[in-house]
Write an enzyme that holds these catalytic residues in place. Structure first.
Site, PDB file in Angstrom:
ATOM      1  N   ARG A  52       1.029  -1.280  -0.210  1.00  0.00           N
ATOM      2  CA  ARG A  52      -0.090  -0.446   0.003  1.00  0.00           C
ATOM      3  C   ARG A  52       1.095   1.307   0.443  1.00  0.00           C
ATOM      4  NH1 ARG A  52      -3.225  -3.687   1.633  1.00  0.00           N
ATOM      5  NH2 ARG A  52      -1.419  -3.966   2.654  1.00  0.00           N
ATOM      6  N   THR A  53       2.009   0.975   0.752  1.00  0.00           N
ATOM      7  CA  THR A  53       2.542   2.535   1.046  1.00  0.00           C
ATOM      8  C   THR A  53       3.084   2.729  -0.064  1.00  0.00           C
ATOM      9  OG1 THR A  53       3.130   2.403   3.281  1.00  0.00           O
ATOM     10  CG2 THR A  53       4.419   3.997   2.843  1.00  0.00           C
ATOM     11  N   HIS A 130       5.866   5.815  11.594  1.00  0.00           N
ATOM     12  CA  HIS A 130       5.570   6.215  10.010  1.00  0.00           C
ATOM     13  C   HIS A 130       4.328   7.288  10.231  1.00  0.00           C
ATOM     14  CE1 HIS A 130       4.136   4.175   6.434  1.00  0.00           C
ATOM     15  NE2 HIS A 130       3.482   2.992   7.351  1.00  0.00           N
TER      16      HIS A 130
END
Ligand code: NCD
Length: 384
Positions: A52-53, A130
């Protein structure tokens, strides 16, 4: 002056609200932003797994009209030949306008930011922070609940090695939300996160949680973080019906567990039965993903399951951030002077700290004083 995003504390409250408002605008009309970053080049450097990131950063850059170069496999990058992060960053900084970095060592993004001429965005530095996931989490909570102030959020799972909650807990309290941290045994929020929140004037304490005995068989212990002004924490917290606005679930970070940690007894699975407990009836369920076995798949079509909507928010939020750091949208507030670092002879006790793995690249003055001790300026663990 370039701006980096290494830790959530690098952004002021106003910066965060500006980015979330921009992400809202972008998500309602994504196509009208298609040429905002024409000609700009982003490098994504991922030395740890990601789906995802990395993909949402790349989608964000492409949707703004920019382009992307990527190195996403630690095995095929020069890191596997022994190249230091410092050398890699000097070079990638010359190839691109901004760098998104994911790295297994805490403090890696802070080191990269010092060495890169363009902005560096931390996409996860070991078990430390994060911050862009936190922007996505706040964006989602605002959309689901309409506001952040006054929310009651339960963090649930591996809160020690899961980096997302380290950035999120700090941000939630800043915006007036209360946090109850319920962790797997031995995997509670690190001291530096809890003490950092306490240092902002928040009420912080260990609590015995009542009201869930039918669900978990016994009273759980947790850490309660109350925003400034809400007073001291009680020693027993009785959860009330409909009290929990969101439960933020994380997976056990097996890849960061110390060798010989043994089997960790897991908290109960989140499923429909769990959400039937009175305190959780109105709770939305968030998860940074990937999900392993913490949330039953039978919950996916429940309207309270917000984790896929949350993941979708990654694109507009990262578009807002990239466009801002690359100068296409209004600038953020001037960066604070940064950490006041003093030369110290202390040693960081954290083996996964960038200061331990790249001692030749980090300056000697890498500690800052806090009440009664020294904290490593890279990974925030206490010094010995
Ligand atoms: C998280 C991460 O990498 O820290 N994933 C993500 O970025 N969405 C959570 C995890 O890996 O468990």
């Amino acid at each position: 002056m370039k701006r980096d995003l290494v830790a959530i504390g690098d952004l002021s409250d106003r910066d965060i609200m500006q980015l979330l408002a921009l992400a809202d605008q972008i998500s309602s009309d994504m196509r009208s932003y298609a040429h905002v970053l024409d000609g700009a080049l982003l490098a994504t450097l991922f030395l740890e797994p990601s789906t995802r990131t990395r993909l949402s950063f790349e989608a964000a850059m492409l949707r703004l009209g920019g382009r992307v170069i990527t190195s996403s496999d630690a095995k095929t990058s020069s890191a596997s030949k022994g190249e230091t992060l410092a050398d890699s960053i000097r070079m990638v900084s010359a190839y691109s306008d901004a760098i998104v970095l994911r790295h297994p060592h805490a403090g890696a993004a802070r080191l990269a930011a010092r060495l890169s001429t363009g902005p560096v965005i931390n996409a996860g530095d070991g078990g430390h922070e994060h911050p862009t996931q936190t922007l996505v989490d706040l964006f989602t909570l605002r959309r689901e609940k309409g506001h952040l102030e006054g929310l009651f959020v339960v963090l649930y799972g591996d809160l020690r090695f899961g980096r997302t909650t380290h950035s999120l807990a700090r941000a939630l309290v800043r915006f007036g939300a209360s946090v109850l941290a319920l962790s797997e045994p031995g995997l509670n929020l690190p001291k530096y996160v809890v003490e950092g929140v306490r240092g902002t004037g928040a009420g912080v304490g260990e609590v015995e949680v009542a009201g869930l005995e039918a669900l978990v068989g016994s009273r759980l212990r947790g850490t309660l973080l109350l925003p400034p002004g809400l007073g001291a924490t009680p020693s027993t917290l009785t959860l009330l019906a409909d009290q929990v606005d969101a439960i933020y679930v994380t997976r056990l970070q097996r890849e960061r567990l110390p060798r010989g940690a043994g089997e960790i007894r897991a908290l109960p699975l989140i499923d429909r039965v769990f959400l039937e407990a009175a305190p959780f009836r109105r709770a939305v369920v968030l998860h940074p993903l990937p999900r392993v076995d913490e949330i039953n798949r039978n919950l996916d079509d429940d309207p309270r399951a917000a984790y896929f909507r949350q993941a979708a928010g990654g694109v507009p939020v990262r578009m807002a951030l990239l466009g801002t750091l690359l100068g296409a949208f209004p600038a953020l507030e001037a960066a604070s002077a940064g950490l006041a670092l003093a030369p110290e002879t202390a040693v960081c006790a954290e083996p996964a700290c960038i200061a331990a793995t790249e001692p030749q690249a980090v300056p000697p003055e890498w500690f800052r004083g806090v009440d009664g001790g020294l904290i490593c300026a890279w990974c925030e663990h206490a010094a010995t």
